[in-house]
Write a protein that holds these residues in place. Structure first.
Motif, PDB file in Angstrom:
ATOM      1  N   UNK A 145      -4.867 -34.756 -79.881  1.00 13.17           N
ATOM      2  CA  UNK A 145      -5.758 -35.853 -80.243  1.00 13.17           C
ATOM      3  C   UNK A 145      -6.190 -36.561 -78.975  1.00 13.17           C
ATOM      4  N   UNK A 146      -7.494 -36.736 -78.803  1.00 10.93           N
ATOM      5  CA  UNK A 146      -8.034 -37.487 -77.676  1.00 10.93           C
ATOM      6  C   UNK A 146      -9.041 -38.491 -78.241  1.00 10.93           C
ATOM      7  N   UNK A 147      -8.626 -39.719 -78.362  1.00 14.44           N
ATOM      8  CA  UNK A 147      -9.470 -40.722 -79.025  1.00 14.44           C
ATOM      9  C   UNK A 147     -10.689 -41.101 -78.198  1.00 14.44           C
ATOM     10  N   UNK A 148     -10.666 -40.826 -76.909  1.00 17.21           N
ATOM     11  CA  UNK A 148     -11.823 -41.105 -76.053  1.00 17.21           C
ATOM     12  C   UNK A 148     -12.484 -39.819 -75.566  1.00 17.21           C
ATOM     13  N   UNK A 149     -12.089 -38.690 -76.130  1.00 14.31           N
ATOM     14  CA  UNK A 149     -12.624 -37.413 -75.700  1.00 14.31           C
ATOM     15  C   UNK A 149     -11.947 -36.939 -74.429  1.00 14.31           C
ATOM     16  N   UNK A 150     -12.348 -35.756 -73.968  1.00 21.22           N
ATOM     17  CA  UNK A 150     -11.810 -35.176 -72.742  1.00 21.22           C
ATOM     18  C   UNK A 150     -12.828 -35.331 -71.621  1.00 21.22           C
ATOM     19  N   UNK A 151     -12.344 -35.282 -70.401  1.00 24.93           N
ATOM     20  CA  UNK A 151     -13.248 -35.331 -69.253  1.00 24.93           C
ATOM     21  C   UNK A 151     -13.979 -34.020 -69.066  1.00 24.93           C
ATOM     22  N   UNK A 152     -13.487 -32.966 -69.716  1.00 20.24           N
ATOM     23  CA  UNK A 152     -14.100 -31.647 -69.604  1.00 20.24           C
ATOM     24  C   UNK A 152     -14.693 -31.230 -70.954  1.00 20.24           C
ATOM     25  N   UNK A 153     -15.574 -30.259 -70.913  1.00 17.71           N
ATOM     26  CA  UNK A 153     -16.046 -29.591 -72.111  1.00 17.71           C
ATOM     27  C   UNK A 153     -14.989 -28.563 -72.512  1.00 17.71           C
ATOM     28  N   UNK A 167     -16.260 -36.087 -73.556  1.00 18.72           N
ATOM     29  CA  UNK A 167     -16.449 -37.464 -73.967  1.00 18.72           C
ATOM     30  C   UNK A 167     -16.517 -37.697 -75.457  1.00 18.72           C
ATOM     31  N   UNK A 168     -16.434 -36.648 -76.273  1.00 18.40           N
ATOM     32  CA  UNK A 168     -16.505 -36.806 -77.726  1.00 18.40           C
ATOM     33  C   UNK A 168     -15.085 -36.925 -78.288  1.00 18.40           C
ATOM     34  N   UNK A 169     -14.753 -38.027 -78.966  1.00 21.31           N
ATOM     35  CA  UNK A 169     -13.419 -38.167 -79.551  1.00 21.31           C
ATOM     36  C   UNK A 169     -13.120 -37.014 -80.510  1.00 21.31           C
ATOM     37  N   UNK A 170     -11.870 -36.544 -80.495  1.00 23.74           N
ATOM     38  CA  UNK A 170     -11.570 -35.377 -81.330  1.00 23.74           C
ATOM     39  C   UNK A 170     -10.084 -35.237 -81.606  1.00 23.74           C
ATOM     40  N   UNK A 171      -9.815 -34.488 -82.645  1.00 21.01           N
ATOM     41  CA  UNK A 171      -8.477 -34.023 -82.983  1.00 21.01           C
ATOM     42  C   UNK A 171      -8.605 -32.564 -83.399  1.00 21.01           C
ATOM     43  N   UNK A 172      -7.782 -31.688 -82.858  1.00 17.93           N
ATOM     44  CA  UNK A 172      -7.754 -30.315 -83.360  1.00 17.93           C
ATOM     45  C   UNK A 172      -6.317 -29.870 -83.515  1.00 17.93           C
ATOM     46  N   UNK A 173      -6.098 -28.956 -84.465  1.00 14.00           N
ATOM     47  CA  UNK A 173      -4.738 -28.522 -84.751  1.00 14.00           C
ATOM     48  C   UNK A 173      -4.750 -27.188 -85.485  1.00 14.00           C
ATOM     49  N   UNK A 174      -3.642 -26.470 -85.337  1.00 14.51           N
ATOM     50  CA  UNK A 174      -3.465 -25.199 -86.024  1.00 14.51           C
ATOM     51  C   UNK A 174      -3.172 -25.445 -87.501  1.00 14.51           C
ATOM     52  N   UNK A 175      -3.559 -24.506 -88.334  1.00 17.83           N
ATOM     53  CA  UNK A 175      -3.230 -24.566 -89.746  1.00 17.83           C
ATOM     54  C   UNK A 175      -1.716 -24.411 -89.918  1.00 17.83           C
ATOM     55  N   UNK A 176      -1.138 -25.180 -90.828  1.00 15.83           N
ATOM     56  CA  UNK A 176       0.315 -25.148 -91.005  1.00 15.83           C
ATOM     57  C   UNK A 176       0.800 -23.815 -91.565  1.00 15.83           C
ATOM     58  N   UNK A 177       0.023 -23.183 -92.431  1.00 14.64           N
ATOM     59  CA  UNK A 177       0.463 -21.949 -93.071  1.00 14.64           C
ATOM     60  C   UNK A 177       0.038 -20.703 -92.302  1.00 14.64           C
ATOM     61  N   UNK A 178      -1.120 -20.758 -91.666  1.00  8.35           N
ATOM     62  CA  UNK A 178      -1.639 -19.617 -90.918  1.00  8.35           C
ATOM     63  C   UNK A 178      -2.130 -20.098 -89.551  1.00  8.35           C
ATOM     64  N   UNK A 179      -1.200 -20.423 -88.648  1.00  9.12           N
ATOM     65  CA  UNK A 179      -1.594 -21.024 -87.366  1.00  9.12           C
ATOM     66  C   UNK A 179      -2.454 -20.099 -86.533  1.00  9.12           C
ATOM     67  N   UNK A 180      -3.375 -20.700 -85.832  1.00  9.36           N
ATOM     68  CA  UNK A 180      -4.325 -19.915 -85.061  1.00  9.36           C
ATOM     69  C   UNK A 180      -3.720 -19.326 -83.793  1.00  9.36           C
ATOM     70  N   UNK A 181      -4.318 -18.230 -83.366  1.00 10.05           N
ATOM     71  CA  UNK A 181      -4.117 -17.667 -82.032  1.00 10.05           C
ATOM     72  C   UNK A 181      -5.398 -17.924 -81.268  1.00 10.05           C
ATOM     73  N   UNK A 182      -5.286 -18.642 -80.166  1.00  7.12           N
ATOM     74  CA  UNK A 182      -6.505 -19.100 -79.481  1.00  7.12           C
ATOM     75  C   UNK A 182      -6.474 -18.781 -77.992  1.00  7.12           C
ATOM     76  N   UNK A 183      -7.665 -18.526 -77.478  1.00  2.00           N
ATOM     77  CA  UNK A 183      -7.938 -18.435 -76.043  1.00  2.00           C
ATOM     78  C   UNK A 183      -8.860 -19.599 -75.743  1.00  2.00           C
ATOM     79  N   UNK A 184      -8.547 -20.373 -74.715  1.00  2.00           N
ATOM     80  CA  UNK A 184      -9.300 -21.611 -74.519  1.00  2.00           C
ATOM     81  C   UNK A 184      -9.527 -21.889 -73.036  1.00  2.00           C
ATOM     82  N   UNK A 185     -10.554 -22.691 -72.769  1.00  2.00           N
ATOM     83  CA  UNK A 185     -10.840 -23.105 -71.404  1.00  2.00           C
ATOM     84  C   UNK A 185     -11.514 -24.471 -71.415  1.00  2.00           C
ATOM     85  N   UNK A 186     -11.242 -25.243 -70.362  1.00  2.00           N
ATOM     86  CA  UNK A 186     -11.891 -26.523 -70.138  1.00  2.00           C
ATOM     87  C   UNK A 186     -12.824 -26.363 -68.951  1.00  2.00           C
ATOM     88  N   UNK A 187     -14.060 -26.829 -69.110  1.00  2.00           N
ATOM     89  CA  UNK A 187     -15.098 -26.602 -68.103  1.00  2.00           C
ATOM     90  C   UNK A 187     -15.751 -27.911 -67.691  1.00  2.00           C
TER      91      UNK A 187
END
Length: 297
Positions: free
Chosen positions: A57-65, A97-117
């Motif tokens: 959770x980032x209530x003020x968003x992230x400094x990166x995309x 800069x966009x406030x957000x919350x993201x999370x894996x599903x409790x029953x079928x959690x995601x497998x993710x590849x991610x990057x901040x730019x």
């Protein structure tokens, strides 16, 4: 509604098989002022397999995309625009800069590849993908090459934090974003774009000039609506797109045959060789004869 204070992630580490690299922020501050890293720089990158209890959770968003590709399972993302579900074969892009919350599903959690730019080109790349804070989730026609590029970034940043590694990581990230943009356009045409059939018709009939009104009629749309959709799908007006298709065939004929210029022009639908030559020069910057004389391959 996103929480009014910064909340910790549900879990930041401990996923079996996870990989993650985060650049020191003083290094980011220096690198982002250095061309060409000022255009695009990967600051954080990772792979979280079956990331049970993962969340942030980032209530003020992230400094990166933030760009997340979901390879398996599912999760969700809450933005000011609402709750957005993310499934395998989809990606999520969150502008800086966009406030957000993201999370894996409790029953079928995601497998993710991610990057901040970060960098001046990143907003343009997100625009090419069509990802916005209102529509952050999009399909990926072929996730494998995008995931491979994120894996390349992880391996380069695992190696060291030299300029060479940062440049290689930036190149792989740019390539990955370009593939996401190309995939988004392909999926859009396949699923909902009424001009798809007309585009395929043009490709199959390169030597035939088809009027804009006829193309719009084939799609069952007004000329103005069709023109807007066509430009969105291809980046060109319909007539210019036809010209460039014809020039592509002309280049092949010039490269692979000894046919006279007039014959090549006729083959791709130009009855006037001089007009063909003018159009060829406009697009290529050289005449057909000059193009043929250049060494290629």
């Amino acid at each position: 509604m996103i929480a009014t204070r910064e909340a910790p992630p549900r879990r930041r580490e401990g996923f079996p098989g996870q990989r993650m690299r985060v650049l020191p922020r003083p290094l980011v501050a220096r690198a982002i002022t250095t061309p060409p890293l000022s255009q695009l720089l990967v600051t954080d990158v990772g792979y979280f397999p079956r990331a049970s209890t993962h969340g942030r959770v980032r209530t003020h968003g992230a400094a990166q995309h933030i760009v997340i590709v979901c390879a398996a399972g599912r999760g969700s993302c809450t933005l000011p625009s609402g709750v957005h579900q993310v499934q395998a074969g989809q990606a999520l892009a969150i502008p800086a800069g966009v406030p957000h919350r993201y999370e894996a599903d409790a029953e079928e959690p995601w497998t993710i590849w991610w990057m901040h730019l970060v960098g001046q080109q990143v907003p343009d790349l997100l625009e090419a993908i069509g990802a916005t804070a209102e529509h952050p989730v999009f399909g990926v026609a072929d996730p494998a090459p995008v995931i491979s590029l994120v894996d390349t970034i992880i391996r380069r940043m695992d190696h060291d934090e030299t300029m060479a590694s940062l440049l290689a990581s930036a190149g792989a990230a740019w390539h990955a974003m370009a593939l996401l943009a190309a995939d988004r356009r392909t999926i859009g045409r396949q699923q909902s774009d009424p001009v798809a059939a007309t585009i395929e018709h043009l490709r199959a009939n390169v030597s035939t000039r088809i009027s804009l009104a006829d193309l719009a009629g084939m799609a069952g749309l007004s000329v103005s609506h069709y023109s807007a959709l066509f430009r969105r799908a291809t980046g060109y007006g319909a007539l210019e797109y036809q010209t460039r298709l014809r020039m592509g065939t002309a280049r092949e004929l010039l490269d692979t045959t000894d046919r006279p210029i007039a014959s090549v022009a006729a083959q791709v639908g130009f009855t006037d060789p001089l007009y063909f030559s003018r159009q060829f020069h406009r697009i290529h910057g050289v005449s057909p004869t000059e193009y043929r004389s250049h060494d290629k391959g």
